[in-house]
Design a protein around this motif. Structure first.
Motif, PDB file in Angstrom:
ATOM      1  N   ILE A  36     -15.695  50.517   0.765  1.00 32.11           N
ATOM      2  CA  ILE A  36     -16.268  49.367   1.478  1.00 32.11           C
ATOM      3  C   ILE A  36     -17.512  49.794   2.253  1.00 32.11           C
ATOM      4  CG2 ILE A  36     -15.868  47.742   3.381  1.00 32.11           C
ATOM      5  CD1 ILE A  36     -12.914  47.618   2.366  1.00 32.11           C
ATOM      6  N   ARG A  37     -17.446  50.929   2.942  1.00 29.88           N
ATOM      7  CA  ARG A  37     -18.614  51.422   3.690  1.00 29.88           C
ATOM      8  C   ARG A  37     -19.772  51.737   2.748  1.00 29.88           C
ATOM      9  NH1 ARG A  37     -14.641  54.315   6.568  1.00 29.88           N
ATOM     10  NH2 ARG A  37     -15.201  56.206   5.468  1.00 29.88           N
ATOM     11  N   HIS A  40     -21.294  48.394   1.496  1.00 32.67           N
ATOM     12  CA  HIS A  40     -22.079  47.756   2.564  1.00 32.67           C
ATOM     13  C   HIS A  40     -23.367  48.517   2.860  1.00 32.67           C
ATOM     14  CE1 HIS A  40     -18.521  45.318   4.404  1.00 32.67           C
ATOM     15  NE2 HIS A  40     -19.018  44.757   3.323  1.00 32.67           N
ATOM     16  N   ALA A  41     -23.292  49.843   2.852  1.00 29.84           N
ATOM     17  CA  ALA A  41     -24.470  50.650   3.169  1.00 29.84           C
ATOM     18  C   ALA A  41     -25.531  50.567   2.084  1.00 29.84           C
ATOM     19  CB  ALA A  41     -24.057  52.112   3.378  1.00 29.84           C
ATOM     20  N   HIS A  43     -25.956  47.816   0.050  1.00 28.79           N
ATOM     21  CA  HIS A  43     -26.323  46.427  -0.245  1.00 28.79           C
ATOM     22  C   HIS A  43     -27.813  46.192   0.041  1.00 28.79           C
ATOM     23  CE1 HIS A  43     -25.973  42.136  -0.718  1.00 28.79           C
ATOM     24  NE2 HIS A  43     -26.603  41.976   0.432  1.00 28.79           N
TER      25      HIS A  43
END
Length: 57
Positions: A36-37, A40-41, A43
């Motif tokens: 997930i990190r 998100h990082a 994106h």
């Protein structure tokens, strides 16, 4: 990119010997949080940004 294989699980990992007892349940939550990190990082990061200024387009 190697991380794409990490996230999507390469097809060669799925065979007859890949059974539920091989799942490392203890690490499912930390790995999920890491994915997930990472997602998100990254994106909105363009391919040019991944290559950086030192490499030709």
């Amino acid at each position: 990119m190697p991380i794409v294989n990490f996230i999507s699980a390469p097809f060669y990992l799925f065979d007859e010997t890949d059974t539920i007892d091989k799942v490392d349940a203890e690490h499912l939550v930390p790995l999920t949080r890491a994915v997930i990190r990472i997602v998100h990082a990254t994106h909105g990061v363009t391919p040019a940004a991944w290559r950086g200024p030192h490499r030709a387009g």
